[in-house]
Design a protein around this motif. Structure first.
Motif, PDB file in Angstrom:
ATOM      1  N   ALA A 132       4.288  19.820  -4.792  1.00  0.00           N
ATOM      2  CA  ALA A 132       4.600  19.878  -3.301  1.00  0.00           C
ATOM      3  C   ALA A 132       4.564  18.238  -2.596  1.00  0.00           C
ATOM      4  N   PHE A 133       5.279  18.391  -1.677  1.00  0.00           N
ATOM      5  CA  PHE A 133       5.115  16.986  -0.640  1.00  0.00           C
ATOM      6  C   PHE A 133       4.506  17.233   0.622  1.00  0.00           C
ATOM      7  N   VAL A 134       3.627  16.524   0.825  1.00  0.00           N
ATOM      8  CA  VAL A 134       2.643  16.725   2.153  1.00  0.00           C
ATOM      9  C   VAL A 134       2.814  15.254   2.884  1.00  0.00           C
ATOM     10  N   GLY A 135       3.096  15.392   4.337  1.00  0.00           N
ATOM     11  CA  GLY A 135       2.930  14.342   5.053  1.00  0.00           C
ATOM     12  C   GLY A 135       4.366  13.646   5.434  1.00  0.00           C
ATOM     13  N   LEU A 136       5.254  14.283   5.407  1.00  0.00           N
ATOM     14  CA  LEU A 136       6.807  13.955   5.445  1.00  0.00           C
ATOM     15  C   LEU A 136       7.184  13.677   6.845  1.00  0.00           C
ATOM     16  N   THR A 137       7.745  12.710   7.148  1.00  0.00           N
ATOM     17  CA  THR A 137       8.239  12.684   8.637  1.00  0.00           C
ATOM     18  C   THR A 137       9.702  12.280   8.851  1.00  0.00           C
ATOM     19  N   ALA A 138      10.147  12.133  10.000  1.00  0.00           N
ATOM     20  CA  ALA A 138      11.788  11.961   9.920  1.00  0.00           C
ATOM     21  C   ALA A 138      12.164  10.637   9.740  1.00  0.00           C
ATOM     22  N   ASP A 139      11.332   9.672   9.670  1.00  0.00           N
ATOM     23  CA  ASP A 139      11.324   8.326   9.464  1.00  0.00           C
ATOM     24  C   ASP A 139      11.529   8.202   7.738  1.00  0.00           C
ATOM     25  N   HIS A 140      10.939   9.018   7.022  1.00  0.00           N
ATOM     26  CA  HIS A 140      10.841   8.836   5.678  1.00  0.00           C
ATOM     27  C   HIS A 140      12.541   8.943   5.129  1.00  0.00           C
ATOM     28  N   GLY A 141      12.834   8.186   3.998  1.00  0.00           N
ATOM     29  CA  GLY A 141      14.142   8.283   3.413  1.00  0.00           C
ATOM     30  C   GLY A 141      13.972   8.234   1.952  1.00  0.00           C
ATOM     31  N   GLN A 142      15.098   8.182   1.331  1.00  0.00           N
ATOM     32  CA  GLN A 142      14.930   8.475  -0.189  1.00  0.00           C
ATOM     33  C   GLN A 142      14.084   7.445  -0.942  1.00  0.00           C
ATOM     34  N   GLY A 190       0.497  -0.987  -0.008  1.00  0.00           N
ATOM     35  CA  GLY A 190       0.151   0.148   0.055  1.00  0.00           C
ATOM     36  C   GLY A 190       0.919   1.309   0.166  1.00  0.00           C
ATOM     37  N   PRO A 191       0.464   2.415   0.269  1.00  0.00           N
ATOM     38  CA  PRO A 191       0.836   3.825  -0.080  1.00  0.00           C
ATOM     39  C   PRO A 191       2.007   4.039   1.011  1.00  0.00           C
ATOM     40  N   THR A 192       2.721   4.944   0.850  1.00  0.00           N
ATOM     41  CA  THR A 192       3.755   5.612   1.643  1.00  0.00           C
ATOM     42  C   THR A 192       3.125   6.353   2.931  1.00  0.00           C
ATOM     43  N   GLY A 193       2.050   6.851   2.486  1.00  0.00           N
ATOM     44  CA  GLY A 193       1.150   8.078   3.110  1.00  0.00           C
ATOM     45  C   GLY A 193       1.566   9.409   2.939  1.00  0.00           C
ATOM     46  N   ILE A 194       2.776   9.501   1.950  1.00  0.00           N
ATOM     47  CA  ILE A 194       3.063  10.716   1.429  1.00  0.00           C
ATOM     48  C   ILE A 194       2.349  11.145   0.341  1.00  0.00           C
ATOM     49  N   LEU A 195       1.852  12.310   0.312  1.00  0.00           N
ATOM     50  CA  LEU A 195       1.192  12.847  -0.956  1.00  0.00           C
ATOM     51  C   LEU A 195       2.130  13.699  -1.671  1.00  0.00           C
ATOM     52  N   PHE A 196       2.437  13.441  -2.938  1.00  0.00           N
ATOM     53  CA  PHE A 196       3.166  14.395  -3.885  1.00  0.00           C
ATOM     54  C   PHE A 196       2.271  14.819  -4.881  1.00  0.00           C
ATOM     55  N   PHE A 197       2.162  15.998  -5.148  1.00  0.00           N
ATOM     56  CA  PHE A 197       1.395  16.824  -6.037  1.00  0.00           C
ATOM     57  C   PHE A 197       2.492  17.155  -7.006  1.00  0.00           C
ATOM     58  N   PRO A 198       2.399  16.388  -8.368  1.00  0.00           N
ATOM     59  CA  PRO A 198       3.308  16.518  -9.331  1.00  0.00           C
ATOM     60  C   PRO A 198       3.326  17.494 -10.309  1.00  0.00           C
ATOM     61  N   TYR A 199       3.302  18.595  -9.743  1.00  0.00           N
ATOM     62  CA  TYR A 199       3.147  19.829 -11.039  1.00  0.00           C
ATOM     63  C   TYR A 199       4.301  20.806 -10.898  1.00  0.00           C
ATOM     64  N   LEU A 200       5.357  19.998 -11.338  1.00  0.00           N
ATOM     65  CA  LEU A 200       6.623  20.781 -11.458  1.00  0.00           C
ATOM     66  C   LEU A 200       6.624  21.733 -12.689  1.00  0.00           C
ATOM     67  N   THR A 201       5.687  21.307 -13.620  1.00  0.00           N
ATOM     68  CA  THR A 201       5.581  22.375 -14.803  1.00  0.00           C
ATOM     69  C   THR A 201       4.058  22.771 -15.107  1.00  0.00           C
ATOM     70  N   GLY A 202       3.405  22.864 -13.845  1.00  0.00           N
ATOM     71  CA  GLY A 202       1.931  23.316 -13.890  1.00  0.00           C
ATOM     72  C   GLY A 202       1.032  21.840 -14.167  1.00  0.00           C
ATOM     73  N   SER A 203      -0.262  22.194 -14.202  1.00  0.00           N
ATOM     74  CA  SER A 203      -1.371  21.137 -14.277  1.00  0.00           C
ATOM     75  C   SER A 203      -2.297  21.097 -15.403  1.00  0.00           C
TER      76      SER A 203
END
Length: 520
Positions: free
Chosen positions: A374-384, A349-362
């Motif tokens: 944008a990244f939403v939902g990051l914690t110190a436990d998340h890695g590369q 299932g999901p990482t729990g991180i929401l990435f909004f992939p609008y690097l060049t608009g939507s």
């Protein structure tokens, strides 16, 4: 279709690579050559150099023709590589340049489809439009990508370049260098915001409204029509027979639909490249208010009596490219990316991180040239590795949004997706996409769909196939189809994050971009 032993040459002028390939009339790939598309920068804006791009195309064609002789296709059938019947050219859609039609000299560089140089001009177009009227005519929403916006940018920054010039796409330009004739096809014309789908002609009064001359645009012809024949000088330089028919196969994503058999209403292709696009087919009809509200774009499909609908993400594979080069030191190569994803548990299932992939608009269903990632939902436990998976999940959420919008706009359920493009080489990405959407993914054994689509349209132009439907059927008759199934438990969790997180957060994030971050 009667077998003739002929071969077809396809060209694809792409954002990341330029490619040439030879195919049998059954669609079997016989030989492939490719080179990286060189990108340059001037005053902060990216561009492609016309002469260097043409030199790359010449080198690729020579790489194909200099091999010569006979070869065997994937089923053991002999194919004469010298018996090329026609050439088809597909390309990135909105990329274009100005050319002097008298001398053939380029009067501007190629402005890439993704260049944001014309954001202000696109906003001007929107402000001066009856958006409902324009959509009914053009099937588009105003965007910095479109040819009209780029022409207005050139008008402001280099006004002398427009006088007596003609706007050509990448396919159009290569076809001109081969044949000496300037033209475009319907699928590329429809990406200018200056072409009427209902009339299959340029919207002259609309173009004049902006102080531009309609003569800036070349003749528009149906996809699968011969634009001309290769002239003797080009034939000699390329090792090809003079008089060989050349066709503008047009928009690369649309051409690719032929290769994977997406030619009938209800069928949908997911093209996973630098940009990712869903392309579906519907009967030709007047466009409605519901179509406009979907945010999707519409155009004329090469198959007779059909339109296509399209929604996409400008930075899908581009988001992966951004991740590996910006969030890694040193930059991750694609082999290491696949290694890091190799232990991915499909049922996890999901990482729990929401990435909004609008690097060049939507794009659809909320077209917005100023949208930001944008990244939403990051914690110190998340890695590369978590961030990498989040990027893949974010692109899958965006395509799920487009898929649902396509269902609503067309009234047809989308129960599976036919996937193609470079992104299909990433099995973890395919599994994530299947589990996010809940739809099985079908992957035909057609590794170069845009190239094959270009070749098939060349085959239609030279009479090898009776029409587009027969060409698509010929390609579909060979090759295996792989399938990726969604994981039910993972789908349930992805669906919750999509419906309760990804979609509801769209408006507050976009409001932030429009306000504080843009200085408004």
């Amino acid at each position: 279709m009667k077998s003739t032993g002929s071969t077809l040459l396809g060209l694809d002028i792409g954002t990341t690579h330029c490619k040439a390939a030879l195919f049998s009339e059954r669609g079997d790939l016989l030989k492939l050559a490719k080179t990286k598309t060189e990108v340059y920068t001037d005053r902060g804006w990216a561009y492609f150099d016309p002469e260097r791009l043409w030199t790359s195309v010449v080198r690729l064609i020579r790489e194909i023709t200099e091999q010569g002789g006979d070869c065997t296709d994937t089923t053991g059938h002999p194919a004469d590589m010298r018996a090329i019947a026609a050439i088809g050219i597909a390309s990135m859609a909105e990329t274009g340049l100005l050319v002097d039609p008298n001398s053939g000299r380029a009067r501007s560089p190629f402005l890439p489809w993704y260049s944001r140089c014309a954001v202000t001009q696109a906003e001007r177009i929107a402000a001066e439009s009856d958006l409902a009227e324009r959509f009914a005519a053009h099937g588009l929403h105003p965007s910095f990508k479109h040819g009209l916006a780029k022409l207005l940018w050139l008008q402001e920054n280099d006004p002398g370049a427009l006088s007596g010039s003609m706007w050509l796409s990448a396919s159009d330009y290569v076809a001109y260098r081969l044949t000496g004739r300037m033209a475009t096809d319907y699928t590329l014309a429809a990406r200018t915001y200056a072409f009427r789908l209902d009339r299959r002609d340029w919207d002259r009064d609309w173009v004049r409204h902006f102080g531009l001359e309609p003569s800036l645009f070349p003749e528009a012809i149906p996809s699968g029509s011969a634009v001309g024949s290769i002239h003797p000088d080009a034939a000699t330089a390329l090792g090809l027979p003079a008089g060989l028919p050349v066709t503008i196969a047009g928009h690369d994503h649309v051409a690719a639909t032929l290769a994977v058999g997406v030619v009938n209403p209800g069928q949908v292709m997911d093209s996973m490249g630098t940009a990712e696009t869903l392309v579906g087919v519907l009967p030709e009809r007047a466009l409605t208010a519901q179509d406009r509200m979907s945010g999707l774009a519409f155009g004329i499909h090469p198959a007779k009596g059909r339109y296509f609908w399209m929604g996409g993400l400008s930075a899908s594979g581009g988001a992966v490219e951004w991740f590996r080069s910006v969030l890694s030191e040193p930059a991750l190569d694609y082999e290491r990316i696949l290694e890091r994803l190799a232990g991915f548990d499909p049922a996890a299932g999901p990482t729990g991180i929401l990435f909004f992939p609008y690097l060049t608009g939507s794009g659809a269903p909320r077209p917005d040239g100023r949208a930001r990632a944008a990244f939403v939902g990051l914690t110190a436990d998340h890695g590369q590795g978590d961030l990498l998976r989040a990027v893949l999940e974010g692109t899958a959420y965006e395509l799920e949004w487009i898929r649902r919008t396509g269902e609503q706009a067309t009234g047809a359920a989308i129960r599976d997706l036919i996937v193609t493009g470079g992104g299909t080489h990433n099995p973890a990405w395919l599994q994530i996409k299947a589990s996010v959407s809940g739809c099985p993914l079908r992957q035909p054994e057609r590794p170069e769909a845009a190239l094959l689509g270009a070749a098939l349209l060349a085959g239609v132009a030279c009479g090898l196939y009776a029409d587009v439907d027969q060409a698509a059927a010929a390609a579909a008759s060979a090759g295996e189809v792989r399938s990726v199934q969604p994981q039910p438990q993972a789908h349930s969790r992805y669906r919750q994050l999509f419906e309760e997180g990804y979609v509801p957060l769209q408006e507050p994030l976009r409001a932030l971009y429009r306000g504080v971050l843009s200085g408004e």
